[in-house]
Design an enzyme around this catalytic site. Structure first.
Site, PDB file in Angstrom:
ATOM      1  N   CYS A  95      31.578  33.266 -18.368  1.00  0.00           N
ATOM      2  CA  CYS A  95      30.181  32.982 -18.711  1.00  0.00           C
ATOM      3  C   CYS A  95      29.938  32.719 -20.203  1.00  0.00           C
ATOM      4  O   CYS A  95      30.245  31.628 -20.666  1.00  0.00           O
ATOM      5  CB  CYS A  95      29.309  34.119 -18.176  1.00  0.00           C
ATOM      6  SG  CYS A  95      27.582  33.676 -17.990  1.00  0.00           S
ATOM      7  N   ARG A 132      16.671  30.592 -14.456  1.00  0.00           N
ATOM      8  CA  ARG A 132      18.067  31.056 -14.561  1.00  0.00           C
ATOM      9  C   ARG A 132      18.779  30.898 -13.213  1.00  0.00           C
ATOM     10  O   ARG A 132      18.146  30.928 -12.159  1.00  0.00           O
ATOM     11  CB  ARG A 132      18.113  32.532 -14.980  1.00  0.00           C
ATOM     12  CG  ARG A 132      17.585  32.782 -16.376  1.00  0.00           C
ATOM     13  CD  ARG A 132      17.767  34.225 -16.756  1.00  0.00           C
ATOM     14  NE  ARG A 132      19.166  34.584 -16.952  1.00  0.00           N
ATOM     15  CZ  ARG A 132      19.866  34.308 -18.039  1.00  0.00           C
ATOM     16  NH1 ARG A 132      19.304  33.684 -19.051  1.00  0.00           N
ATOM     17  NH2 ARG A 132      21.125  34.688 -18.133  1.00  0.00           N
ATOM     18  N   HIS A 196      30.944  36.766 -12.561  1.00  0.00           N
ATOM     19  CA  HIS A 196      31.150  38.164 -12.940  1.00  0.00           C
ATOM     20  C   HIS A 196      31.489  38.930 -11.661  1.00  0.00           C
ATOM     21  O   HIS A 196      31.614  38.347 -10.593  1.00  0.00           O
ATOM     22  CB  HIS A 196      29.846  38.745 -13.507  1.00  0.00           C
ATOM     23  CG  HIS A 196      29.289  38.008 -14.671  1.00  0.00           C
ATOM     24  ND1 HIS A 196      29.726  38.190 -15.948  1.00  0.00           N
ATOM     25  CD2 HIS A 196      28.277  37.088 -14.760  1.00  0.00           C
ATOM     26  CE1 HIS A 196      29.013  37.434 -16.779  1.00  0.00           C
ATOM     27  NE2 HIS A 196      28.150  36.748 -16.075  1.00  0.00           N
TER      28      HIS A 196
HETATM   29  N1  GLN Z   1      23.559  33.980 -22.412  1.00  0.00           N
HETATM   30  C1  GLN Z   1      24.185  33.013 -21.593  1.00  0.00           C
HETATM   31  C2  GLN Z   1      23.255  32.371 -20.576  1.00  0.00           C
HETATM   32  O1  GLN Z   1      22.262  32.954 -20.205  1.00  0.00           O
HETATM   33  C3  GLN Z   1      25.394  33.626 -20.907  1.00  0.00           C
HETATM   34  C4  GLN Z   1      25.024  34.699 -19.942  1.00  0.00           C
HETATM   35  C5  GLN Z   1      26.194  35.410 -19.367  1.00  0.00           C
HETATM   36  O2  GLN Z   1      27.247  35.548 -20.009  1.00  0.00           O
HETATM   37  N2  GLN Z   1      26.001  35.971 -18.168  1.00  0.00           N
HETATM   38  O3  GLN Z   1      23.524  31.279 -20.124  1.00  0.00           O
END
Ligand code: GLN
Length: 247
Positions: A95, A132, A196
């Site tokens: 990520c 998101r 993850h």
């Molecule tokens: N901050 C980044 C995003 O929101 C990565 C998030 C993450 O590592 N889960 O895209």
């Protein structure tokens, strides 16, 4: 006894949804096979490591703030990481770590965090934080030589574009962009993913690909890994994939 040396970067700041557990899983799968596994940590203020002396460089995921926080330090490591990668060191990236190896990450407020530019992709988050990509993911991969459906959990605003060689095809979830067809980035010595979980927990093929790559590189020829009993891991994955892919 063979040995694998891993450099885990920014473990104190980039560690979401169990990402640190990936190191435990690689260590466990090495030790079961009599392979010594050393995991060294590097973070801001650590002495500059000899990146090329490591078999694997691992970077987990993190929120925008943590990514900003480590950015200047990561840039200082650019030449070392680049030379190590070009010399064959494996890059395993989750990520936020995945995003920062590309050209840049632009967050929802328009702040641009420079990436190391090792790869051509770039990542931009939409200005609305409501957009998101959050939820479970299933992707179909073929990079191990077999078709393997990999499961994980994603939570990212960033939309990663211009990915030439994705890790897999999305069967459930979003992947590199909202509702995209592909997830992650893959090269022979790179696995980068939004997953993850920690993602290695239910996907033993991924761990073994990384371990196998390192052993092959050491020996200069193909090393057959001893089989482990993965009944529990594969049962967990099967339950998840059946649940998620059920129409
Ligand atoms: N901050 C980044 C995003 O929101 C990565 C998030 C993450 O590592 N889960 O895209």
């Amino acid at each position: 006894m063979s040995e694998i040396r891993i450099l885990h970067m920014y473990a104190d700041m980039l560690d979401l949804y169990g990402d640190g557990g990936n190191m435990e899983i690689i260590r466990y799968r090495c030790e079961k096979r009599g392979i010594n596994c050393v995991v060294d940590k590097y973070s801001i203020d650590s002495a500059m490591p000899d990146f090329g002396s490591y078999d694997v460089i691992y970077i987990g995921g993190g929120a925008d703030l943590e990514q900003q926080h480590i950015s200047a330090d990561l840039i200082k490591c650019r030449e070392g990481i680049k030379a190590a990668y070009e010399g064959g060191t494996f890059l395993f990236l989750i990520c936020g770590g995945y995003q920062l190896m590309g050209k840049y990450y632009r967050d929802a407020d328009g702040n641009e965090i420079a990436g190391l530019g090792l790869f051509d992709y770039f990542t931009v988050a939409p200005s609305s934080r409501k957009k998101r990509c959050i939820g479970n993911v299933v992707i179909r991969t073929t990079f191990t030589g077999a078709t393997v459906d990999v499961v994980g959990f994603e939570n990212h605003g960033g939309q990663t574009q211009d990915v030439k060689t994705p890790l897999g095809e999305v069967l459930c979830g979003n992947g590199n962009c909202s509702k995209s067809r592909y997830e992650g980035y893959f090269e022979k010595n790179v696995i980068a993913t939004y997953m993850h979980g920690p993602c290695l927990a239910k996907n033993p093929e991924l761990s073994d690909y990384i371990i196998g790559y390192c052993l092959d590189r050491h020996s200069g020829s193909h090393v057959e890994l001893a089989k482990l009993d993965d009944t529990l891991e594969l049962d967990c994955r099967r339950v998840m994939t059946e649940r998620l892919l059920k129409k």
